[in-house]
Design a protein around this motif. Structure first.
Motif, PDB file in Angstrom:
ATOM      1  N   ALA A   1       0.767  -1.562  -0.320  1.00  0.00           N
ATOM      2  CA  ALA A   1      -0.258   0.117  -0.386  1.00  0.00           C
ATOM      3  C   ALA A   1       0.564   0.898  -0.293  1.00  0.00           C
ATOM      4  CB  ALA A   1      -0.566   0.105   0.796  1.00  0.00           C
ATOM      5  N   GLU A   2       0.605   2.070  -0.923  1.00  0.00           N
ATOM      6  CA  GLU A   2       1.694   3.350  -1.070  1.00  0.00           C
ATOM      7  C   GLU A   2       1.597   4.105  -0.125  1.00  0.00           C
ATOM      8  OE1 GLU A   2       0.288   6.076  -4.368  1.00  0.00           O
ATOM      9  OE2 GLU A   2       1.049   4.096  -6.038  1.00  0.00           O
ATOM     10  N   SER A   3       0.283   4.092   1.018  1.00  0.00           N
ATOM     11  CA  SER A   3       0.449   4.905   2.636  1.00  0.00           C
ATOM     12  C   SER A   3       0.457   4.213   3.522  1.00  0.00           C
ATOM     13  CB  SER A   3      -1.695   4.940   2.941  1.00  0.00           C
ATOM     14  OG  SER A   3      -2.159   4.642   3.121  1.00  0.00           O
ATOM     15  N   GLY A   4       1.024   2.836   3.353  1.00  0.00           N
ATOM     16  CA  GLY A   4       1.383   1.825   4.393  1.00  0.00           C
ATOM     17  C   GLY A   4       0.636   1.417   4.679  1.00  0.00           C
ATOM     18  N   ILE A   5       0.884   0.757   6.353  1.00  0.00           N
ATOM     19  CA  ILE A   5      -0.028  -0.183   7.049  1.00  0.00           C
ATOM     20  C   ILE A   5       0.037   0.157   8.621  1.00  0.00           C
ATOM     21  CG2 ILE A   5      -0.646  -2.125   7.341  1.00  0.00           C
ATOM     22  CD1 ILE A   5      -1.243  -1.588   4.489  1.00  0.00           C
ATOM     23  N   SER A   6      -1.450   0.607   8.724  1.00  0.00           N
ATOM     24  CA  SER A   6      -1.481   1.251  10.011  1.00  0.00           C
ATOM     25  C   SER A   6      -1.739   0.186  11.280  1.00  0.00           C
ATOM     26  CB  SER A   6      -2.361   2.403  10.020  1.00  0.00           C
ATOM     27  OG  SER A   6      -3.671   1.649   9.724  1.00  0.00           O
ATOM     28  N   SER A   7      -2.344  -0.715  10.445  1.00  0.00           N
ATOM     29  CA  SER A   7      -2.301  -2.038  11.411  1.00  0.00           C
ATOM     30  C   SER A   7      -2.583  -3.562  11.027  1.00  0.00           C
ATOM     31  CB  SER A   7      -3.980  -1.672  12.938  1.00  0.00           C
ATOM     32  OG  SER A   7      -4.652  -1.794  11.615  1.00  0.00           O
ATOM     33  N   VAL A   8      -2.397  -4.573  11.797  1.00  0.00           N
ATOM     34  CA  VAL A   8      -2.884  -5.609  11.188  1.00  0.00           C
ATOM     35  C   VAL A   8      -3.025  -6.434  12.502  1.00  0.00           C
ATOM     36  CG1 VAL A   8      -1.402  -7.506  10.637  1.00  0.00           C
ATOM     37  CG2 VAL A   8      -0.409  -5.554   9.543  1.00  0.00           C
ATOM     38  N   THR A   9      -4.558  -7.230  11.541  1.00  0.00           N
ATOM     39  CA  THR A   9      -5.468  -7.912  12.350  1.00  0.00           C
ATOM     40  C   THR A   9      -5.117  -9.182  12.149  1.00  0.00           C
ATOM     41  OG1 THR A   9      -6.610  -6.411  13.559  1.00  0.00           O
ATOM     42  CG2 THR A   9      -7.030  -9.006  13.750  1.00  0.00           C
ATOM     43  N   LEU A  10      -4.221 -10.734  13.323  1.00  0.00           N
ATOM     44  CA  LEU A  10      -3.782 -12.207  12.429  1.00  0.00           C
ATOM     45  C   LEU A  10      -4.709 -13.072  13.254  1.00  0.00           C
ATOM     46  CD1 LEU A  10       0.327 -12.338  13.027  1.00  0.00           C
ATOM     47  CD2 LEU A  10      -1.015 -11.779  10.103  1.00  0.00           C
ATOM     48  N   SER A  11      -5.517 -13.946  12.076  1.00  0.00           N
ATOM     49  CA  SER A  11      -6.620 -14.501  13.094  1.00  0.00           C
ATOM     50  C   SER A  11      -6.515 -16.631  12.659  1.00  0.00           C
ATOM     51  CB  SER A  11      -7.959 -14.290  12.630  1.00  0.00           C
ATOM     52  OG  SER A  11      -7.938 -14.783  11.563  1.00  0.00           O
ATOM     53  N   LEU A  12      -6.561 -17.107  14.079  1.00  0.00           N
ATOM     54  CA  LEU A  12      -6.525 -18.232  13.296  1.00  0.00           C
ATOM     55  C   LEU A  12      -8.063 -19.153  13.983  1.00  0.00           C
ATOM     56  CD1 LEU A  12      -3.264 -19.318  15.471  1.00  0.00           C
ATOM     57  CD2 LEU A  12      -3.568 -19.708  12.637  1.00  0.00           C
ATOM     58  N   PRO A  13      -8.622 -20.668  13.338  1.00  0.00           N
ATOM     59  CA  PRO A  13      -9.267 -21.009  14.292  1.00  0.00           C
ATOM     60  C   PRO A  13      -9.751 -21.212  15.477  1.00  0.00           C
ATOM     61  CG  PRO A  13      -8.000 -22.334  12.301  1.00  0.00           C
ATOM     62  CD  PRO A  13      -7.420 -21.006  12.910  1.00  0.00           C
ATOM     63  N   ASP A  14     -10.654 -21.668  15.463  1.00  0.00           N
ATOM     64  CA  ASP A  14     -11.426 -22.103  17.101  1.00  0.00           C
ATOM     65  C   ASP A  14     -10.474 -22.780  18.163  1.00  0.00           C
ATOM     66  OD1 ASP A  14     -13.302 -19.810  16.673  1.00  0.00           O
ATOM     67  OD2 ASP A  14     -14.503 -20.846  16.321  1.00  0.00           O
ATOM     68  N   GLY A  15     -10.225 -22.524  19.559  1.00  0.00           N
ATOM     69  CA  GLY A  15      -9.437 -23.706  19.963  1.00  0.00           C
ATOM     70  C   GLY A  15      -7.960 -22.980  19.941  1.00  0.00           C
ATOM     71  N   ALA A  16      -7.337 -21.463  18.977  1.00  0.00           N
ATOM     72  CA  ALA A  16      -6.155 -21.541  19.416  1.00  0.00           C
ATOM     73  C   ALA A  16      -6.070 -20.457  20.124  1.00  0.00           C
ATOM     74  CB  ALA A  16      -5.746 -20.456  17.627  1.00  0.00           C
ATOM     75  N   THR A  17      -5.195 -19.654  21.183  1.00  0.00           N
ATOM     76  CA  THR A  17      -4.865 -18.543  21.796  1.00  0.00           C
ATOM     77  C   THR A  17      -3.827 -17.663  21.773  1.00  0.00           C
ATOM     78  OG1 THR A  17      -5.547 -18.164  23.854  1.00  0.00           O
ATOM     79  CG2 THR A  17      -4.409 -19.470  24.124  1.00  0.00           C
ATOM     80  N   PHE A  18      -4.248 -16.448  21.618  1.00  0.00           N
ATOM     81  CA  PHE A  18      -3.157 -16.152  21.589  1.00  0.00           C
ATOM     82  C   PHE A  18      -2.943 -14.892  23.552  1.00  0.00           C
ATOM     83  CE2 PHE A  18      -4.451 -15.393  17.389  1.00  0.00           C
ATOM     84  CZ  PHE A  18      -2.369 -15.738  16.503  1.00  0.00           C
ATOM     85  N   ASP A  19      -3.922 -15.514  24.219  1.00  0.00           N
ATOM     86  CA  ASP A  19      -3.782 -14.806  25.541  1.00  0.00           C
ATOM     87  C   ASP A  19      -2.842 -15.046  26.103  1.00  0.00           C
ATOM     88  OD1 ASP A  19      -6.204 -13.447  25.041  1.00  0.00           O
ATOM     89  OD2 ASP A  19      -7.316 -15.934  26.214  1.00  0.00           O
ATOM     90  N   GLY A  20      -1.657 -14.326  26.768  1.00  0.00           N
ATOM     91  CA  GLY A  20      -0.425 -14.061  27.879  1.00  0.00           C
ATOM     92  C   GLY A  20       0.535 -14.124  26.825  1.00  0.00           C
ATOM     93  N   SER A  21       0.640 -13.633  25.614  1.00  0.00           N
ATOM     94  CA  SER A  21       1.414 -14.114  24.465  1.00  0.00           C
ATOM     95  C   SER A  21       2.051 -12.268  24.438  1.00  0.00           C
ATOM     96  CB  SER A  21       0.974 -14.219  23.040  1.00  0.00           C
ATOM     97  OG  SER A  21       0.222 -13.592  22.346  1.00  0.00           O
ATOM     98  N   THR A  22       3.617 -12.606  23.755  1.00  0.00           N
ATOM     99  CA  THR A  22       4.305 -11.566  23.801  1.00  0.00           C
ATOM    100  C   THR A  22       4.717 -11.316  22.489  1.00  0.00           C
ATOM    101  OG1 THR A  22       6.297 -12.927  24.392  1.00  0.00           O
ATOM    102  CG2 THR A  22       5.266 -11.280  25.769  1.00  0.00           C
ATOM    103  N   THR A  23       4.735 -10.121  21.520  1.00  0.00           N
ATOM    104  CA  THR A  23       4.869  -9.644  20.457  1.00  0.00           C
ATOM    105  C   THR A  23       5.475  -9.262  20.451  1.00  0.00           C
ATOM    106  OG1 THR A  23       2.520  -9.839  20.007  1.00  0.00           O
ATOM    107  CG2 THR A  23       3.892  -8.547  18.389  1.00  0.00           C
ATOM    108  N   ARG A  24       6.420  -9.528  18.385  1.00  0.00           N
ATOM    109  CA  ARG A  24       7.881  -8.674  18.169  1.00  0.00           C
ATOM    110  C   ARG A  24       7.482  -8.450  16.920  1.00  0.00           C
ATOM    111  NH1 ARG A  24      13.109 -10.225  16.141  1.00  0.00           N
ATOM    112  NH2 ARG A  24      14.583  -8.889  16.727  1.00  0.00           N
ATOM    113  N   VAL A  25       7.887  -7.123  16.730  1.00  0.00           N
ATOM    114  CA  VAL A  25       7.931  -6.341  15.248  1.00  0.00           C
ATOM    115  C   VAL A  25       8.327  -5.911  14.633  1.00  0.00           C
ATOM    116  CG1 VAL A  25       6.732  -4.468  14.057  1.00  0.00           C
ATOM    117  CG2 VAL A  25       4.809  -6.110  16.085  1.00  0.00           C
ATOM    118  N   THR A  26       9.403  -6.474  13.383  1.00  0.00           N
ATOM    119  CA  THR A  26      10.750  -6.133  12.680  1.00  0.00           C
ATOM    120  C   THR A  26      10.049  -5.807  11.485  1.00  0.00           C
ATOM    121  OG1 THR A  26      11.944  -7.583  14.246  1.00  0.00           O
ATOM    122  CG2 THR A  26      12.659  -6.727  12.146  1.00  0.00           C
ATOM    123  N   VAL A  27      10.720  -4.376  11.162  1.00  0.00           N
ATOM    124  CA  VAL A  27      10.077  -4.192   9.994  1.00  0.00           C
ATOM    125  C   VAL A  27      11.748  -3.354   9.400  1.00  0.00           C
ATOM    126  CG1 VAL A  27       9.226  -2.041   9.010  1.00  0.00           C
ATOM    127  CG2 VAL A  27       8.223  -2.204  11.332  1.00  0.00           C
TER     128      VAL A  27
END
Length: 769
Positions: free
Chosen positions: A347-373
């Motif tokens: 995208a020419e204007s860049g990306i301001s947010s991203v949401t990742l999703s997985l099927p039911d039964g997966a969980t991101f609760d309690g996770s830590t995130t590291r972003v590299t650009v």
């Protein structure tokens, strides 16, 4: 049969127990054995060093231009940086002798030998569980090196390396190894001690590619390995930090302050330009300005994706999960793992947010995130905030990720559905202009259900006694229960390969050894010279060198042989030299009278050797040969230096990843499973042979007494049977050196070699004459 007990004596048991207690006490007190307070960090925290007034550094010193040995002194970017940091802290920088990479973290963790680990360590969450890290001092990526001729094809299509016959060399325990195992799951990943071994293997044709730190790879292909090329620059966006013990937080703070001073006064930039020809600090400082300029320009001009929706604003590159199977390389559902998602911003204007999703039964609760650009291969500093919620996680950026950037999102301590299956990562995004879009589905990730081994580990994690056991530093480092369980499972296949190598190699070693032993005692001078050179060279040079010549030298001559077959050849050839000397000594220990007695019966030299001398010789050397077998069995561990996936290779990989010595202890137990029974067998054989020498062994059968003394044996049909028990030589006089037959049958044939060799192992009826 009355065999003496081989149980250890009471004094020996007491000594072993005392040594164990002393080791525990020494370890428990190791934290108090530092030389004293040497300073304090800016926060007021005091710190200690191993030696007063000195900052002691542990490194493998094998990663130029970061660190290496220049003659007898360490040199490189990290070495000079450590010297600068020590000077600002008022300390003298000293380096230990080079250590293996996988032993540096345990060395720092246990304390008492070194204060800091410096060997371009990537800062990871896994390593943070064992040790502390300073602030990052440089950003880097990984480099994939191949022969120059195939570099273009690898650059255009990485899948050409993802085949079962491809061997990828990596440095054990590094992010390069993790990347190779995740991105090239079908290829054979060979973990080595350092990148120089990996590059040497690629140049000789032993391996098809090597993965290691990009600055190291670029330096080596430009200076030494000129026939190779960096086929791919892998945008991992990792950061390097110095390793410090968790028990010494004041030292971490002091190092961080000294590092900040080096950054402010230009010392860090000057060292980067000197060693890399590039000022990474200047690039990092200008990255926010470039990012802001890029974002501002696109918004001001009215980007094409400013409408309500935007399709194809992000090209999904890949999604992988870090293996979390204890004792295996699978990804288990319902267990914490790391998800890595990558995409390219279009995208020419860049990306301001991203949401990742997985099927039911997966969980991101309690996770830590590291972003590299990454813009190209340079890091772009973009602030981010992650909001996990069940099976989705939303990452918003402080400023839009600019167009053309490589976006990598690593989510640690997330879980896939416990039932297992094949799952793709989906989701949505929002552009810098406010347009929304849907992410393409990522490649599927294979997830397995829980395993019995993992269930045992999970059970151990919840036991109070395990927590108490692991609270003792010595026990935690060498006998961690959870790691012991997973190590036994992981090492099993390496143990089988180790056994197969030596069991297949040893018959060839015996045949070669016997051949060269016969040549050594030959009447022909040329044969004696050849055998002497063969034996002396192989016995007089390290097995390690012989392995290197075979594994790296043969491919350079166009001879490409499977690694396991090469391992068999090396072990057989090396052992044969020792076998030759054992057999020669055994042959020459047979009394001369045996030869004379055989000659009196009309036997020629060959008949004498194979029917009289060799059976007696083999029985005499059985204990020594068995001891050499044990040595050869343990020597297979040296094959791990060239990537043969035997017992020590598996344990080294586990130790590097875990920062714990327990896998090596598990490997030692596997060795003992074989060596202790063999030692017992040798003891039984020696006792039976000793009994036979004292006359306490089996007696001749009754049928033998019925044979008339003096029945013909010689070529003329007369004379005495000089090979019979108690027989006499011609003239009726008994020859004192005549070979003795312990099992005389009613026939006239001499005992076979098999009968002679097997006598100590089989029962005999004790019938008196």
């Amino acid at each position: 049969m009355n065999i003496r007990s081989s149980r250890p004596s009471a004094p020996l048991v007491a000594a072993l127990c005392l040594a164990f207690v002393v080791a525990l006490m020494a370890t428990a007190c190791s934290g108090a054995q530092t030389s004293g307070t040497t300073g304090s960090a800016a926060s007021g925290q005091s710190f200690t060093t191993v030696e007063a007034g000195k900052l002691t550094v542990a490194s493998d010193l094998s990663n130029p231009p970061f660190d290496y040995m220049d003659g007898e002194r360490p040199a490189g970017f990290e070495v000079e940086l450590m010297q600068a940091l020590a000077k600002k802290m008022g300390l003298e920088c000293t380096y230990l002798a080079p250590l293996k990479f996988d032993s540096i973290v345990p060395t720092i963790r246990q304390g008492g030998k070194a204060d800091v680990g410096a060997s371009n360590f990537t800062i990871t969450d896994e390593r943070r569980q064992e040790v502390d890290f300073t602030d990052a001092y440089i950003d880097s990526n990984q480099g994939l090196v191949t022969e120059s001729s195939i570099a273009p094809s690898v650059a255009s299509d990485l899948s050409v390396l993802d085949t079962p016959v491809t061997q990828i060399a990596v440095q054990a325990g590094t992010t390069g190894e993790s990347w190779a195992r995740e991105k090239l799951p079908r290829a054979t990943v060979v973990a080595l001690d350092d990148p120089i071994q990996a590059l040497t293997g690629v140049q000789t044709g032993l391996y098809q590619a090597a993965v290691a730190d990009l600055p190291v790879m670029q330096y080596e292909v430009n200076t030494a390995y000129t026939a190779l090329s960096v086929a791919r620059e892998i945008p991992t966006g990792e950061q390097y930090g110095f390793v410090v013990s968790k028990d010494n937080p004041g030292l971490t703070s002091a190092l961080n302050r000294a590092l900040a001073e080096c950054r402010e006064d230009g010392t860090l930039s000057a060292l980067e330009v000197k060693w890399f020809g590039k000022d990474y600090e200047a690039n990092a400082a200008s990255a926010p300005e470039q990012e802001a300029a890029a974002s501002g320009t696109t918004v001001a001009t009215g980007a094409a994706d400013g409408a309500g929706t935007a399709a194809g604003a992000i090209a999904v590159v890949d999604a992988t999960a870090r293996p979390n199977e204890s004792g295996g390389d699978g990804v288990i559902g319902g267990q914490n793992t790391r998800l890595t998602w990558e995409g390219t911003v279009q995208a020419e204007s860049g990306i301001s947010s991203v949401t990742l999703s997985l099927p039911d039964g997966a969980t991101f609760d309690g996770s830590t995130t590291r972003v590299t650009v990454l813009k190209g291969l340079d890091r772009v500093n973009v602030g981010s905030e992650a909001s996990p919620s069940g099976n989705t996680i939303a990452i918003s950026f402080a400023s839009p990720v600019p167009a053309g950037s490589h976006l990598r999102i690593e989510v640690t301590n997330m879980q896939f559905p416990a039932a297992g299956g094949s799952y793709s990562v989906g989701g949505t995004y929002v552009t810098g202009a406010g347009a929304k879009g849907t992410l393409d589905e990522s490649p599927a990730i294979a997830i397995i259900a829980n395993t019995p081994v993992q269930s045992i580990v999970n059970w151990l994690d919840g036991q109070g006694w395990v927590a108490a056991w692991n609270s003792v530093p010595f026990l935690n480092m060498f006998f961690k229960p959870q790691l012991m369980v997973t190590s036994f499972v992981s090492l099993f296949w390496g143990w089988l390969l180790c056994l197969a190598l030596v069991v297949i190699a040893y018959p060839f070693a015996i045949v070669l050894g016997l051949l060269f032993a016969m040549m050594k005692i030959s009447h022909l001078r040329i044969l004696r010279v050849i055998s002497s050179i063969y034996i002396n060279v192989l016995r007089g040079t390290p097995l390690f060198l012989q392995i290197y010549i075979m594994f790296f030298g043969l491919p350079m001559m166009g001879i490409n042989i499977d690694n396991n077959v090469l391992g068999v050849i090396v072990i057989a050839v090396n052992s044969s030299a020792y076998q030759a000397e054992i057999f020669r000594a055994g042959i020459q220990s047979i009394p001369q009278g045996q030869y004379e007695a055989a000659a009196s019966l009309g036997m020629n030299r060959a008949q004498t050797m194979f029917t009289v001398i060799l059976p007696q010789m083999v029985r005499r050397v059985i204990p020594t040969v068995t001891s050499d077998f044990i040595t050869s069995y343990k020597d297979t561990s040296l094959l791990s230096s060239v990537g043969v996936m035997e017992l020590m290779m598996f344990s080294k990989n586990l130790t590097t990843v875990s920062g714990n010595i327990t896998p090596y202890v598990a490997a030692a137990i596997y060795y003992l499973i074989v060596t202790i029974p063999l030692i017992r067998v040798v003891g039984v054989v020696e006792k039976r042979m000793a009994d036979a020498e004292r006359g306490a062994g089996p007696r001749p059968k009754a049928a033998a007494s019925a044979r008339p003394t003096g029945t013909a044996a010689g070529p003329g049909g007369g004379g005495t049977d000089a090979l019979s028990a108690g027989g006499s030589s011609s003239g009726g006089s008994s020859h004192p050196d005549a070979p003795v037959r312990s099992d005389v049958t009613s026939g006239d044939s001499a005992p076979s070699a098999f009968e002679a060799l097997s006598a100590p192992f089989r029962p005999h009826p004790s019938q008196e004459v």
